[in-house]
Design a protein around this motif. Structure first.
Motif, PDB file in Angstrom:
ATOM      1  N   ARG A   1      11.706   0.623 -37.006  1.00  0.00           N
ATOM      2  CA  ARG A   1      11.714   1.300 -35.701  1.00  0.00           C
ATOM      3  C   ARG A   1      10.666   0.706 -34.767  1.00  0.00           C
ATOM      4  NH1 ARG A   1      12.234   7.679 -37.448  1.00  0.00           N
ATOM      5  NH2 ARG A   1      14.502   7.672 -37.710  1.00  0.00           N
ATOM      6  N   VAL A   2       9.479   0.434 -35.299  1.00  0.00           N
ATOM      7  CA  VAL A   2       8.429  -0.188 -34.477  1.00  0.00           C
ATOM      8  C   VAL A   2       8.900  -1.557 -33.997  1.00  0.00           C
ATOM      9  CG1 VAL A   2       6.111  -1.205 -34.512  1.00  0.00           C
ATOM     10  CG2 VAL A   2       6.487   1.061 -35.507  1.00  0.00           C
ATOM     11  N   VAL A   3       9.460  -2.351 -34.904  1.00  0.00           N
ATOM     12  CA  VAL A   3       9.924  -3.689 -34.545  1.00  0.00           C
ATOM     13  C   VAL A   3      11.000  -3.607 -33.466  1.00  0.00           C
ATOM     14  CG1 VAL A   3      11.161  -5.731 -35.404  1.00  0.00           C
ATOM     15  CG2 VAL A   3       9.285  -4.739 -36.741  1.00  0.00           C
ATOM     16  N   ARG A   4      11.991  -2.740 -33.657  1.00  0.00           N
ATOM     17  CA  ARG A   4      13.063  -2.617 -32.656  1.00  0.00           C
ATOM     18  C   ARG A   4      12.515  -2.159 -31.305  1.00  0.00           C
ATOM     19  NH1 ARG A   4      16.047  -0.273 -36.835  1.00  0.00           N
ATOM     20  NH2 ARG A   4      15.688   1.794 -35.940  1.00  0.00           N
ATOM     21  N   ARG A   5      11.623  -1.175 -31.343  1.00  0.00           N
ATOM     22  CA  ARG A   5      11.049  -0.673 -30.085  1.00  0.00           C
ATOM     23  C   ARG A   5      10.267  -1.778 -29.386  1.00  0.00           C
ATOM     24  NH1 ARG A   5      11.598   1.088 -25.685  1.00  0.00           N
ATOM     25  NH2 ARG A   5       9.874   2.146 -24.668  1.00  0.00           N
ATOM     26  N   TRP A   6       9.484  -2.517 -30.148  1.00  0.00           N
ATOM     27  CA  TRP A   6       8.695  -3.603 -29.576  1.00  0.00           C
ATOM     28  C   TRP A   6       9.600  -4.636 -28.909  1.00  0.00           C
ATOM     29  CZ3 TRP A   6       3.880  -3.882 -28.242  1.00  0.00           C
ATOM     30  CH2 TRP A   6       3.346  -5.131 -27.901  1.00  0.00           C
ATOM     31  N   GLN A   7      10.690  -4.963 -29.551  1.00  0.00           N
ATOM     32  CA  GLN A   7      11.616  -5.955 -29.018  1.00  0.00           C
ATOM     33  C   GLN A   7      12.298  -5.475 -27.737  1.00  0.00           C
ATOM     34  OE1 GLN A   7      14.012  -6.482 -32.529  1.00  0.00           O
ATOM     35  NE2 GLN A   7      12.736  -8.150 -33.286  1.00  0.00           N
ATOM     36  N   GLN A   8      12.388  -4.176 -27.542  1.00  0.00           N
ATOM     37  CA  GLN A   8      13.040  -3.601 -26.365  1.00  0.00           C
ATOM     38  C   GLN A   8      12.093  -3.434 -25.172  1.00  0.00           C
ATOM     39  OE1 GLN A   8      14.455   0.090 -27.958  1.00  0.00           O
ATOM     40  NE2 GLN A   8      16.206  -0.846 -28.989  1.00  0.00           N
ATOM     41  N   LEU A   9      10.804  -3.532 -25.413  1.00  0.00           N
ATOM     42  CA  LEU A   9       9.840  -3.280 -24.339  1.00  0.00           C
ATOM     43  C   LEU A   9       9.879  -4.381 -23.287  1.00  0.00           C
ATOM     44  CD1 LEU A   9       6.609  -2.079 -26.182  1.00  0.00           C
ATOM     45  CD2 LEU A   9       8.152  -0.718 -24.763  1.00  0.00           C
ATOM     46  N   PRO A  10       9.890  -3.990 -22.014  1.00  0.00           N
ATOM     47  CA  PRO A  10       9.710  -4.989 -20.968  1.00  0.00           C
ATOM     48  C   PRO A  10       8.321  -5.622 -21.112  1.00  0.00           C
ATOM     49  CG  PRO A  10      10.444  -2.884 -20.048  1.00  0.00           C
ATOM     50  CD  PRO A  10      10.103  -2.650 -21.489  1.00  0.00           C
ATOM     51  N   LEU A  11       8.187  -6.830 -20.644  1.00  0.00           N
ATOM     52  CA  LEU A  11       6.950  -7.593 -20.837  1.00  0.00           C
ATOM     53  C   LEU A  11       5.711  -6.859 -20.346  1.00  0.00           C
ATOM     54  CD1 LEU A  11       5.772 -10.186 -21.899  1.00  0.00           C
ATOM     55  CD2 LEU A  11       6.233 -11.249 -19.689  1.00  0.00           C
ATOM     56  N   ASP A  12       5.785  -6.214 -19.184  1.00  0.00           N
ATOM     57  CA  ASP A  12       4.601  -5.529 -18.666  1.00  0.00           C
ATOM     58  C   ASP A  12       4.199  -4.352 -19.555  1.00  0.00           C
ATOM     59  OD1 ASP A  12       6.932  -4.148 -17.826  1.00  0.00           O
ATOM     60  OD2 ASP A  12       5.854  -3.221 -16.159  1.00  0.00           O
ATOM     61  N   ARG A  13       5.158  -3.640 -20.103  1.00  0.00           N
ATOM     62  CA  ARG A  13       4.847  -2.507 -20.984  1.00  0.00           C
ATOM     63  C   ARG A  13       4.352  -3.004 -22.347  1.00  0.00           C
ATOM     64  NH1 ARG A  13       9.591   1.707 -20.509  1.00  0.00           N
ATOM     65  NH2 ARG A  13       8.015   3.197 -21.214  1.00  0.00           N
TER      66      ARG A  13
ATOM     67  N   GLY B   1       2.665  -5.713 -22.749  1.00  0.00           N
ATOM     68  CA  GLY B   1       1.294  -6.138 -22.501  1.00  0.00           C
ATOM     69  C   GLY B   1       0.318  -4.983 -22.526  1.00  0.00           C
ATOM     70  N   THR B   2       0.744  -3.848 -22.007  1.00  0.00           N
ATOM     71  CA  THR B   2      -0.094  -2.654 -22.006  1.00  0.00           C
ATOM     72  C   THR B   2      -0.285  -2.107 -23.420  1.00  0.00           C
ATOM     73  OG1 THR B   2       0.649  -2.096 -19.786  1.00  0.00           O
ATOM     74  CG2 THR B   2      -0.312  -0.317 -21.074  1.00  0.00           C
ATOM     75  N   ALA B   3       0.774  -2.154 -24.223  1.00  0.00           N
ATOM     76  CA  ALA B   3       0.740  -1.588 -25.576  1.00  0.00           C
ATOM     77  C   ALA B   3       0.141  -2.546 -26.609  1.00  0.00           C
ATOM     78  CB  ALA B   3       2.155  -1.197 -26.003  1.00  0.00           C
ATOM     79  N   TYR B   4       0.095  -3.806 -26.286  1.00  0.00           N
ATOM     80  CA  TYR B   4      -0.344  -4.835 -27.238  1.00  0.00           C
ATOM     81  C   TYR B   4      -1.696  -4.560 -27.903  1.00  0.00           C
ATOM     82  CZ  TYR B   4      -1.713  -9.440 -28.970  1.00  0.00           C
ATOM     83  OH  TYR B   4      -2.160 -10.472 -29.753  1.00  0.00           O
TER      84      TYR B   4
ATOM     85  N   ALA C   1       2.719   7.024 -36.106  1.00  0.00           N
ATOM     86  CA  ALA C   1       1.822   7.183 -34.950  1.00  0.00           C
ATOM     87  C   ALA C   1       1.919   5.973 -34.023  1.00  0.00           C
ATOM     88  CB  ALA C   1       0.385   7.396 -35.424  1.00  0.00           C
ATOM     89  N   LEU C   2       1.997   4.788 -34.588  1.00  0.00           N
ATOM     90  CA  LEU C   2       2.132   3.578 -33.773  1.00  0.00           C
ATOM     91  C   LEU C   2       3.420   3.626 -32.972  1.00  0.00           C
ATOM     92  CD1 LEU C   2       1.350   0.746 -32.830  1.00  0.00           C
ATOM     93  CD2 LEU C   2       2.379  -0.144 -34.947  1.00  0.00           C
ATOM     94  N   ARG C   3       4.516   3.928 -33.635  1.00  0.00           N
ATOM     95  CA  ARG C   3       5.800   3.990 -32.927  1.00  0.00           C
ATOM     96  C   ARG C   3       5.751   4.988 -31.787  1.00  0.00           C
ATOM     97  NH1 ARG C   3       9.652   7.584 -33.349  1.00  0.00           N
ATOM     98  NH2 ARG C   3       9.017   8.301 -35.416  1.00  0.00           N
ATOM     99  N   ARG C   4       5.180   6.126 -32.039  1.00  0.00           N
ATOM    100  CA  ARG C   4       5.111   7.175 -31.011  1.00  0.00           C
ATOM    101  C   ARG C   4       4.187   6.784 -29.859  1.00  0.00           C
ATOM    102  NH1 ARG C   4       4.912  12.270 -35.208  1.00  0.00           N
ATOM    103  NH2 ARG C   4       7.159  12.276 -35.630  1.00  0.00           N
ATOM    104  N   SER C   5       3.262   5.884 -30.109  1.00  0.00           N
ATOM    105  CA  SER C   5       2.344   5.464 -29.045  1.00  0.00           C
ATOM    106  C   SER C   5       2.944   4.413 -28.129  1.00  0.00           C
ATOM    107  CB  SER C   5       1.053   4.908 -29.661  1.00  0.00           C
ATOM    108  OG  SER C   5       1.259   3.602 -30.191  1.00  0.00           O
ATOM    109  N   LEU C   6       4.040   3.787 -28.566  1.00  0.00           N
ATOM    110  CA  LEU C   6       4.633   2.745 -27.743  1.00  0.00           C
ATOM    111  C   LEU C   6       5.313   3.350 -26.525  1.00  0.00           C
ATOM    112  CD1 LEU C   6       6.156   0.448 -30.515  1.00  0.00           C
ATOM    113  CD2 LEU C   6       4.039   0.105 -29.233  1.00  0.00           C
ATOM    114  N   PRO C   7       5.167   2.698 -25.369  1.00  0.00           N
ATOM    115  CA  PRO C   7       5.761   3.257 -24.143  1.00  0.00           C
ATOM    116  C   PRO C   7       7.289   3.171 -24.154  1.00  0.00           C
ATOM    117  CG  PRO C   7       4.679   1.148 -23.679  1.00  0.00           C
ATOM    118  CD  PRO C   7       4.432   1.482 -25.118  1.00  0.00           C
TER     119      PRO C   7
END
Length: 108
Positions: free
Chosen positions: A25-37, A39-42, A102-108
């Motif tokens: 789930r974290v991997v999929r969510r990360w792959q879906q994030l726009p670049l600016d988001r 960068g904020t979550a990195y 917790a990590l997954r939930r913290s992703l924008p």
């Protein structure tokens, strides 16, 4: 250790299954994030990767070392490696599952 599953294997509904699910789930969510988001979550993702690396080092008696900063394109691969290392070190799956959730939930 007789009766234990190989590292990374899952039993239905157990902490290992949650770890597998949350990792993906974290991997999929990360792959879906726009670049600016992303960068904020990195920084938060890197912090989790480093925390896992430190816990593994502590458990195995190795000296703590910084995980190389290879950028947002690689950080989820580093996370997968740390999940593998955590399991190999015999650290509690339930703790890892909680950290990943917790990590997954913290992703924008």
């Amino acid at each position: 250790m007789s009766g234990t599953r190989p590292a990374g294997s899952s039993s239905a509904g157990g902490p290992s299954a949650v770890v597998d699910t949350e990792t993906e789930r974290v991997v999929r969510r990360w792959q879906q994030l726009p670049l600016d988001r992303a960068g904020t979550a990195y920084p938060g993702v890197r912090e989790v990767v480093q925390d896992l690396a430190d816990a593994v080092a502590d458990r195995t008696g190795e000296e703590r070392a910084g995980v190389p900063d290879l950028g947002p394109g690689v950080v989820v691969d580093q996370l997968r490696v740390m999940v593998y290392d955590w399991r190999q070190a015999g650290l509690p799956e339930a703790d890892l599952a909680g950290r990943l959730t917790a990590l997954r939930r913290s992703l924008p």
